[in-house]
Design an enzyme around this catalytic site. Structure first.
Site, PDB file in Angstrom:
ATOM      1  N   ASP A 135       0.862  -1.165   0.000  1.00 24.61           N
ATOM      2  CA  ASP A 135       0.000   0.000   0.000  1.00 24.61           C
ATOM      3  C   ASP A 135       0.901   1.217   0.000  1.00 24.61           C
ATOM      4  O   ASP A 135       1.965   1.203   0.617  1.00 24.61           O
ATOM      5  CB  ASP A 135      -0.886   0.071   1.251  1.00 24.61           C
ATOM      6  CG  ASP A 135      -2.182   0.790   0.932  1.00 24.61           C
ATOM      7  OD1 ASP A 135      -2.186   1.515  -0.054  1.00 24.61           O
ATOM      8  OD2 ASP A 135      -3.162   0.614   1.668  1.00 24.61           O
ATOM      9  N   THR A 153       8.245   6.484 -13.042  1.00 26.37           N
ATOM     10  CA  THR A 153       6.995   7.149 -12.681  1.00 26.37           C
ATOM     11  C   THR A 153       6.498   7.917 -13.901  1.00 26.37           C
ATOM     12  O   THR A 153       7.128   8.882 -14.342  1.00 26.37           O
ATOM     13  CB  THR A 153       7.216   8.119 -11.501  1.00 26.37           C
ATOM     14  OG1 THR A 153       7.855   7.395 -10.458  1.00 26.37           O
ATOM     15  CG2 THR A 153       5.900   8.687 -10.992  1.00 26.37           C
ATOM     16  N   SER A 217     -10.629   8.149  -9.264  1.00 21.93           N
ATOM     17  CA  SER A 217     -10.291   7.083  -8.310  1.00 21.93           C
ATOM     18  C   SER A 217     -10.509   7.582  -6.881  1.00 21.93           C
ATOM     19  O   SER A 217     -11.101   6.902  -6.046  1.00 21.93           O
ATOM     20  CB  SER A 217      -8.838   6.636  -8.478  1.00 21.93           C
ATOM     21  OG  SER A 217      -8.736   5.823  -9.608  1.00 21.93           O
TER      22      SER A 217
HETATM   23  S1  SF4 Z   1      -9.313  10.601 -13.223  1.00 24.05           S
HETATM   24 FE1  SF4 Z   1      -8.774   8.670 -14.197  1.00 24.05          FE
HETATM   25  S2  SF4 Z   1      -7.467   9.281 -15.900  1.00 24.05           S
HETATM   26 FE2  SF4 Z   1      -7.511  10.997 -14.505  1.00 24.05          FE
HETATM   27  S3  SF4 Z   1      -5.755  10.729 -13.164  1.00 24.05           S
HETATM   28 FE3  SF4 Z   1      -7.501   9.811 -12.141  1.00 24.05          FE
HETATM   29  S4  SF4 Z   1      -7.399   7.642 -12.712  1.00 24.05           S
HETATM   30 FE4  SF4 Z   1      -6.110   8.769 -14.199  1.00 24.05          FE
END
Ligand code: SF4
Ligand code: SF4
Length: 372
Positions: A135, A153, A217
């Site tokens: 994690d 990265t 996310s």
């Molecule tokens: S919204 Fe989706 S595409 Fe944009 S940084 Fe977050 S995970 Fe990546």
């Protein structure tokens, strides 16, 4: 002790334990401390207060486990077969779930394999200090992975490698043995900026820097409040995580599928029809998501995310009805249901609606209970 021989064996054992690549680095992440502080100062961590609380300890593995002089980083592929990215993302009646979360929660599996790696080393060298981590919460795992030669990265801030793209989990074993270190990976993004331009919410604010507060996310997983309206349309049907920045990355053409059955799509998610998932009651949600990372967001947040996706779906009387049926469970959820209903109803001019739809629309607009 021949540390070079031991390092070579560790890499072989790592592969036997299901890791595609294992690398070793020292614990000096001092050059990353300033950028971590800058990221925190900008507030990019949003409501993830633990990030600020852990502070610089994340960049100092020897403070996490005193005596640590090396970190063994390992990566494990997670891309399940039949990922169906395009068909799932384009069918807005279906829910899109980030591919890493379709199967079992990876934390336990990866940690167990790292622990076994530690035990293997112990059998070889006798008692020594080690501790597995899986994690990014307590430790800056990406800079460690890059130092260990597992990849660089990318501009989307994830680790990727020429050989295999970025669909993998990372784990670390902190150790107190002075093993020889590997050569760090160099950045190969070049002039590409596909991840930046295709991010639905413009969350990648600079090369390698993601403002979590804008990232789908974060919004669907880490954040349990009211999702700012400016992001709801861009979320589309993504109800748990987002893979867009990885999907467009040219290096992911070279990805391999996972060898772990645990990461395959679970049966309950075979059909990801928005209405079906939204109609799971709390017990069904908990049962269907047993052993999944998704379970941790809880039923109300699950419904919240689905509400947004349903607001973005084509008009359907059934969607309007099921959305209305979930009102009153929580204030946060209600905000998203109201928004979703307004999006649904905006697609149906009253004059074109059937009599039943017109009645339903009027009821919802007045905020009356459905059976009024
Ligand atoms: S919204 Fe989706 S595409 Fe944009 S940084 Fe977050 S995970 Fe990546
Ligand atoms: S999409 Fe392009 S810029 Fe983004 S991580 Fe992949 S190679 Fe780098």
């Amino acid at each position: 002790m021949n540390y070079q021989e031991l390092a070579d064996k560790i890499k072989l054992w790592g592969q036997e334990l299901g890791f595609q690549k294992v690398g070793i680095c020292d614990v000096d992440l001092s050059e990353h401390e300033a950028e971590l502080q800058k990221w925190l100062d900008a507030g990019y961590h949003g409501s993830m207060d633990w990030m600020a609380r852990h502070g610089m300890m994340r960049a100092r593995p020897s403070e996490l486990l005193p005596g640590t002089v090396r970190v063994i980083s390992a990566r494990m592929n997670y891309l399940p077969p039949e990922a169906q990215f395009a068909s799932n993302l384009s069918d807005t009646t279906q829910a899109y779930i980030s591919r890493y979360a379709l199967g079992r929660d990876y934390h336990k599996l990866v940690r167990n394999q790292l622990k076994k790696l530690g035990q293997k080393i112990e059998q070889e060298v006798g008692q020594f200090g080690y501790r597995p981590f899986v994690d990014s919460a307590p430790i800056l795992e990406r800079p460690l992975a890059q130092k260990s030669g597992l990849g660089w990265t990318g501009k989307h801030s994830l680790i990727l490698d020429k050989e295999c793209g970025s669909w993998f989990f990372l784990g670390e074993l902190l150790i107190d043995l002075p093993l020889p270190v590997d050569t760090a990976s160099i950045n190969e993004c070049g002039k590409c900026s596909a991840c930046i331009t295709s991010c639905p919410t413009s969350a990648i604010v600079a090369d390698g820097i993601v403002d979590a507060r804008r990232c789908i996310s974060y919004l669907t997983i880490e954040y349990d409040g009211v999702i700012p309206e400016e992001f709801r349309k861009s979320m589309g049907n993504r109800i748990y995580g987002c893979d867009d920045c990885q999907l467009v990355c040219p290096w992911n053409r070279f990805s391999d599928l996972t060898q772990q059955k645990d990461f395959h799509r679970r049966e309950a998610l075979e059909s990801a029809d928005l209405i079906t998932l939204f109609m799971w009651d709390e017990n069904t949600f908990l049962k269907n998501m047993e052993g999944s990372a998704i379970r941790r967001i809880g039923h109300l947040q699950w419904l919240r995310n689905l509400s947004v996706a349903m607001g973005n779906a084509p008009f359907s009387q059934e969607i309007v009805e099921v959305l209305s049926s979930r009102k009153g469970l929580s204030d946060v959820l209600d905000v998203h249901i109201e928004w979703a209903l307004s999006q649904q109803l905006a697609q149906t001019p009253l004059k074109n609606a059937t009599n039943r739809q017109q009645r339903l629309i009027r009821i919802i607009q007045k905020g009356l209970p459905r059976d009024a």
